[in-house]
Write an enzyme that holds these catalytic residues in place. Structure first.
Site, PDB file in Angstrom:
ATOM      1  N   ASP A  32     -28.400  26.819  19.935  1.00  0.00           N
ATOM      2  CA  ASP A  32     -29.363  25.726  19.704  1.00  0.00           C
ATOM      3  C   ASP A  32     -30.735  26.365  19.549  1.00  0.00           C
ATOM      4  N   ASN A  33     -31.571  25.803  18.662  1.00  0.00           N
ATOM      5  CA  ASN A  33     -32.930  26.353  18.545  1.00  0.00           C
ATOM      6  C   ASN A  33     -33.921  25.605  19.442  1.00  0.00           C
ATOM      7  N   ASN A  36     -35.012  20.048  19.655  1.00  0.00           N
ATOM      8  CA  ASN A  36     -34.973  18.680  20.193  1.00  0.00           C
ATOM      9  C   ASN A  36     -34.209  18.616  21.517  1.00  0.00           C
ATOM     10  N   ASP A  59     -31.431  29.654  15.324  1.00  0.00           N
ATOM     11  CA  ASP A  59     -31.629  28.636  14.297  1.00  0.00           C
ATOM     12  C   ASP A  59     -30.469  28.736  13.300  1.00  0.00           C
ATOM     13  N   SER A 126     -21.796  10.222  10.094  1.00  0.00           N
ATOM     14  CA  SER A 126     -22.341   8.969  10.642  1.00  0.00           C
ATOM     15  C   SER A 126     -21.842   7.785   9.844  1.00  0.00           C
ATOM     16  N   TYR A 151     -32.258  11.391   5.758  1.00  0.00           N
ATOM     17  CA  TYR A 151     -31.322  11.776   6.826  1.00  0.00           C
ATOM     18  C   TYR A 151     -29.896  11.357   6.451  1.00  0.00           C
ATOM     19  N   LYS A 155     -26.121  13.557   5.399  1.00  0.00           N
ATOM     20  CA  LYS A 155     -24.736  13.388   5.889  1.00  0.00           C
ATOM     21  C   LYS A 155     -23.773  13.282   4.714  1.00  0.00           C
ATOM     22  N   TYR A 179     -19.612   8.879  13.308  1.00  0.00           N
ATOM     23  CA  TYR A 179     -19.915   8.170  14.555  1.00  0.00           C
ATOM     24  C   TYR A 179     -20.543   6.823  14.244  1.00  0.00           C
ATOM     25  N   ASN A 201     -34.412   4.158  19.061  1.00  0.00           N
ATOM     26  CA  ASN A 201     -33.093   3.554  19.238  1.00  0.00           C
ATOM     27  C   ASN A 201     -33.076   2.565  20.403  1.00  0.00           C
ATOM     28  N   PHE A 220     -35.579  -6.801  16.943  1.00  0.00           N
ATOM     29  CA  PHE A 220     -35.977  -6.862  15.535  1.00  0.00           C
ATOM     30  C   PHE A 220     -35.179  -7.915  14.765  1.00  0.00           C
TER      31      PHE A 220
HETATM   32  P1  NAD Z   1     -29.825  15.842  19.392  1.00  0.00           P
HETATM   33  O1  NAD Z   1     -31.123  15.977  18.678  1.00  0.00           O
HETATM   34  O2  NAD Z   1     -29.843  15.416  20.799  1.00  0.00           O
HETATM   35  O3  NAD Z   1     -29.000  17.209  19.282  1.00  0.00           O
HETATM   36  C1  NAD Z   1     -29.076  18.039  18.157  1.00  0.00           C
HETATM   37  C2  NAD Z   1     -29.379  19.434  18.670  1.00  0.00           C
HETATM   38  O4  NAD Z   1     -29.445  20.328  17.555  1.00  0.00           O
HETATM   39  C3  NAD Z   1     -30.712  19.536  19.406  1.00  0.00           C
HETATM   40  O5  NAD Z   1     -30.505  20.155  20.654  1.00  0.00           O
HETATM   41  C4  NAD Z   1     -31.584  20.403  18.491  1.00  0.00           C
HETATM   42  O6  NAD Z   1     -32.468  21.224  19.253  1.00  0.00           O
HETATM   43  C5  NAD Z   1     -30.534  21.207  17.753  1.00  0.00           C
HETATM   44  N1  NAD Z   1     -30.939  21.670  16.418  1.00  0.00           N
HETATM   45  C6  NAD Z   1     -31.516  20.996  15.418  1.00  0.00           C
HETATM   46  N2  NAD Z   1     -31.713  21.805  14.358  1.00  0.00           N
HETATM   47  C7  NAD Z   1     -31.223  23.018  14.707  1.00  0.00           C
HETATM   48  C8  NAD Z   1     -31.131  24.262  14.054  1.00  0.00           C
HETATM   49  N3  NAD Z   1     -31.593  24.441  12.811  1.00  0.00           N
HETATM   50  N4  NAD Z   1     -30.564  25.300  14.705  1.00  0.00           N
HETATM   51  C9  NAD Z   1     -30.087  25.160  15.960  1.00  0.00           C
HETATM   52  N5  NAD Z   1     -30.172  24.005  16.640  1.00  0.00           N
HETATM   53  C10 NAD Z   1     -30.726  22.948  16.014  1.00  0.00           C
HETATM   54  O7  NAD Z   1     -28.928  14.850  18.502  1.00  0.00           O
HETATM   55  P2  NAD Z   1     -27.532  14.205  18.842  1.00  0.00           P
HETATM   56  O8  NAD Z   1     -27.742  12.749  19.017  1.00  0.00           O
HETATM   57  O9  NAD Z   1     -26.839  14.962  19.879  1.00  0.00           O
HETATM   58  O10 NAD Z   1     -26.808  14.395  17.436  1.00  0.00           O
HETATM   59  C11 NAD Z   1     -25.904  15.447  17.190  1.00  0.00           C
HETATM   60  C12 NAD Z   1     -25.368  15.315  15.771  1.00  0.00           C
HETATM   61  O11 NAD Z   1     -24.739  14.045  15.613  1.00  0.00           O
HETATM   62  C13 NAD Z   1     -26.433  15.407  14.675  1.00  0.00           C
HETATM   63  O12 NAD Z   1     -25.870  16.074  13.571  1.00  0.00           O
HETATM   64  C14 NAD Z   1     -26.681  13.959  14.336  1.00  0.00           C
HETATM   65  O13 NAD Z   1     -27.161  13.809  13.025  1.00  0.00           O
HETATM   66  C15 NAD Z   1     -25.282  13.376  14.488  1.00  0.00           C
HETATM   67  N6  NAD Z   1     -25.272  11.935  14.721  1.00  0.00           N
HETATM   68  C16 NAD Z   1     -25.967  11.427  15.786  1.00  0.00           C
HETATM   69  C17 NAD Z   1     -25.973  10.061  16.001  1.00  0.00           C
HETATM   70  C18 NAD Z   1     -26.762   9.485  17.154  1.00  0.00           C
HETATM   71  O14 NAD Z   1     -27.054   8.285  17.124  1.00  0.00           O
HETATM   72  N7  NAD Z   1     -27.134  10.213  18.179  1.00  0.00           N
HETATM   73  C19 NAD Z   1     -25.261   9.200  15.138  1.00  0.00           C
HETATM   74  C20 NAD Z   1     -24.545   9.763  14.087  1.00  0.00           C
HETATM   75  C21 NAD Z   1     -24.548  11.132  13.873  1.00  0.00           C
HETATM   76  C1  UD1 Z   2     -29.772   4.221  13.795  1.00  0.00           C
HETATM   77  C2  UD1 Z   2     -30.028   4.948  12.487  1.00  0.00           C
HETATM   78  C3  UD1 Z   2     -28.730   5.393  11.870  1.00  0.00           C
HETATM   79  C4  UD1 Z   2     -27.921   6.220  12.863  1.00  0.00           C
HETATM   80  C5  UD1 Z   2     -27.686   5.343  14.078  1.00  0.00           C
HETATM   81  C6  UD1 Z   2     -26.811   6.032  15.080  1.00  0.00           C
HETATM   82  C7  UD1 Z   2     -32.037   3.799  11.634  1.00  0.00           C
HETATM   83  C8  UD1 Z   2     -32.584   2.920  10.563  1.00  0.00           C
HETATM   84  N1  UD1 Z   2     -30.706   4.048  11.562  1.00  0.00           N
HETATM   85  O1  UD1 Z   2     -29.059   3.063  13.492  1.00  0.00           O
HETATM   86  O2  UD1 Z   2     -28.959   6.180  10.719  1.00  0.00           O
HETATM   87  O3  UD1 Z   2     -26.693   6.611  12.294  1.00  0.00           O
HETATM   88  O4  UD1 Z   2     -28.964   5.015  14.638  1.00  0.00           O
HETATM   89  O5  UD1 Z   2     -27.332   6.006  16.341  1.00  0.00           O
HETATM   90  O6  UD1 Z   2     -32.751   4.261  12.506  1.00  0.00           O
HETATM   91  N2  UD1 Z   2     -33.258  -2.613  17.882  1.00  0.00           N
HETATM   92  C9  UD1 Z   2     -34.144  -3.531  18.411  1.00  0.00           C
HETATM   93  N3  UD1 Z   2     -35.229  -3.069  19.085  1.00  0.00           N
HETATM   94  C10 UD1 Z   2     -35.491  -1.737  19.258  1.00  0.00           C
HETATM   95  C11 UD1 Z   2     -34.580  -0.812  18.713  1.00  0.00           C
HETATM   96  C12 UD1 Z   2     -33.471  -1.277  18.023  1.00  0.00           C
HETATM   97  O7  UD1 Z   2     -33.946  -4.726  18.280  1.00  0.00           O
HETATM   98  O8  UD1 Z   2     -36.516  -1.414  19.853  1.00  0.00           O
HETATM   99  C13 UD1 Z   2     -32.062  -3.095  17.174  1.00  0.00           C
HETATM  100  C14 UD1 Z   2     -31.982  -2.656  15.740  1.00  0.00           C
HETATM  101  O9  UD1 Z   2     -32.600  -3.589  14.906  1.00  0.00           O
HETATM  102  C15 UD1 Z   2     -30.468  -2.584  15.526  1.00  0.00           C
HETATM  103  C16 UD1 Z   2     -29.903  -2.219  16.902  1.00  0.00           C
HETATM  104  O10 UD1 Z   2     -30.949  -2.529  17.838  1.00  0.00           O
HETATM  105  O11 UD1 Z   2     -30.002  -3.838  15.185  1.00  0.00           O
HETATM  106  C17 UD1 Z   2     -29.530  -0.763  17.033  1.00  0.00           C
HETATM  107  O12 UD1 Z   2     -30.638   0.028  16.617  1.00  0.00           O
HETATM  108  P1  UD1 Z   2     -30.671   1.614  16.738  1.00  0.00           P
HETATM  109  O13 UD1 Z   2     -30.310   2.008  18.119  1.00  0.00           O
HETATM  110  O14 UD1 Z   2     -31.973   2.077  16.190  1.00  0.00           O
HETATM  111  O15 UD1 Z   2     -29.480   2.096  15.802  1.00  0.00           O
HETATM  112  P2  UD1 Z   2     -29.160   1.735  14.266  1.00  0.00           P
HETATM  113  O16 UD1 Z   2     -30.233   0.958  13.644  1.00  0.00           O
HETATM  114  O17 UD1 Z   2     -27.801   1.159  14.232  1.00  0.00           O
END
Ligand code: NAD
Ligand code: UD1
Length: 341
Positions: A32-33, A36, A59, A126, A151, A155, A179, A201, A220
């Site tokens: 991990d870099n 985040n 990285d 995703s 973003y 994917k 996911y 989120n 929202f």
């Molecule tokens: P996160 O940000 O918590 O974890 C991602 C990790 O990758 C972080 O620790 C960050 O430091 C590291 N990272 C980023 N760029 C890097 C690089 N170039 N080299 C090495 N490390 C790097 O995010 P997460 O929620 O755990 O998501 C993990 C994966 O799942 C991501 O690919 C994300 O797009 C995907 N995903 C997440 C969600 C979600 O809602 N959390 C939904 C769908 C898909």
């Molecule tokens: C977001 C990402 C999506 C990602 C997904 C996975 C956006 C536009 N999309 O989706 O690409 O794959 O997360 O985690 O960001 N909400 C509120 N109030 C808030 C926050 C959210 O009402 O303060 C509502 C939103 O309108 C939505 C739901 O809660 O209806 C979920 O929102 P969020 O957690 O941001 O996820 P997604 O929008 O589904």
């Protein structure tokens, strides 16, 4: 012990997956870099499992760094590639950062598989690839729609790159997990989600509001075409999600794949509205939540939830954690990081 590389392993999903992998006997190497996440996550993983994963601050988008690291860690059989930038709003403002990090990362990982003889890849995709589906629940055959953000586009592009590469390298295998909405925290409250700044989120915003960090949750929109007017999502517990990765790895290890690249929806199969989720949180935690209805958020999907039958039948995996327990875990984690008794 089978060796597995987890990129992004100190992040939200990567840390929980590392715990489940270690508990099932895998030797985990994390890269991990820390763009985040924080390195002390490694200490907390170790507290849960009693085993310290190997860690490299690398990285993945830097091919030389990645290859030098892998040259020192031979014998890896599989990679779970989480490392990516994931803030949708930021990706609209800084698209090249997202294309550079997320696309280069995948290209380097695929080249590394070839170079170091690593057979199996699980890629974090995703449900965003489906956009607003016309038919619900969403199956893996539902059409892929034009991405709503850079973003989301990374994917889609990465799924295509993986498909093209595996086609001409039949000795390699990949599974893309799409996911739905990952939420919650480990039941130990030692690891969880650590959003930077104001959470975009829903769940982190809910828990921070209950903790008094935010004054009020803004919901929202309540004029959507849903039973209570608020948006519907499929919220998947983080430990259930972590276990889907192990099922995917097992499938590839056991040679059970039907095609070189497979795609699975990883959700619960149940859609919940924002208001239903708020109510579940209040009931599970006993915390009253301050909220108000505001206008719609631009770019939001009205409703989406998964058909998980392919994942259930083919991966032999199923979400089992009740959403009330997920909400309680998320709240306990928030209490821990906010020092609330
Ligand atoms: P996160 O940000 O918590 O974890 C991602 C990790 O990758 C972080 O620790 C960050 O430091 C590291 N990272 C980023 N760029 C890097 C690089 N170039 N080299 C090495 N490390 C790097 O995010 P997460 O929620 O755990 O998501 C993990 C994966 O799942 C991501 O690919 C994300 O797009 C995907 N995903 C997440 C969600 C979600 O809602 N959390 C939904 C769908 C898909
Ligand atoms: C977001 C990402 C999506 C990602 C997904 C996975 C956006 C536009 N999309 O989706 O690409 O794959 O997360 O985690 O960001 N909400 C509120 N109030 C808030 C926050 C959210 O009402 O303060 C509502 C939103 O309108 C939505 C739901 O809660 O209806 C979920 O929102 P969020 O957690 O941001 O996820 P997604 O929008 O589904």
């Amino acid at each position: 012990m089978k060796k597995i590389l987890v990129t992004g392993g100190t992040g939200f999903i990567g840390s929980h997956t590392t715990v489940e992998l270690q508990q099932k006997g895998y030797e985990v190497i994390i890269l991990d870099n820390l763009s985040n996440s924080q390195e002390d996550v490694i200490d907390n993983i170790t507290k849960i499992t009693g085993v310290r994963p190997t860690f490299g601050k690398i990285d993945v988008a830097d091919r030389t760094q990645l290859f030098d690291f892998l040259a020192k860690h031979q014998g890896i059989e599989s990679i779970i590639h989480f490392a990516a930038s994931k803030a949708v709003g930021e990706s609209v403002k800084e698209p090249l950062k997202y294309y550079r990090n997320n696309v280069n990362g995948v290209i380097n990982i695929l080249e590394a598989m070839k170079e170091f003889g690593i057979s199996n890849l699980v890629f974090s995709s995703s449900c965003t690839v489906y956009g607003q589906p016309e038919v619900l629940p969403v199956t893996e055959q539902s059409p892929i729609q034009p991405a709503l953000s850079p973003y989301g586009n990374t994917k889609q592009i990465n799924e295509e790159i993986i498909r093209d590469f595996i086609k001409v390298n039949p000795e390699l295998h990949a599974i893309c997990l799409r996911y739905f909405n990952p939420v919650g925290a480990h039941p130990s409250s030692l690891i969880g989600e650590l959003p930077l700044g104001v959470p975009a989120n829903l769940i982190p915003f809910i828990t921070q509001t209950a903790a008094g960090i935010r004054e009020c949750l803004s919901i929202f929109g309540n004029d959507y075409d849903t039973p209570d007017g608020t948006c519907i999502r499929d919220y998947i517990d983080i430990v259930d999600l972590a276990n889907a990765h192990i099922a995917a790895i097992n499938r590839m290890e056991q040679g059970k794949q039907k095609t070189g690249v497979e795609f699975f929806n990883i959700g619960t199969g149940n859609g919940l509205s924002v208001l239903e989720l708020v109510k579940t949180f209040e009931e599970a935690t006993g915390q009253k939540l301050n909220y108000k209805i505001v206008g719609r958020r631009e770019g939001d999907i009205e409703k989406v939830w998964a058909d998980t039958s392919v994942a259930n039948n083919e991966l032999g995996w199923k979400a089992v954690v009740p959403i009330s327990q997920t909400m309680l875990n998320a709240w306990n984690w928030q209490k821990k990081i906010s020092n609330i008794k």
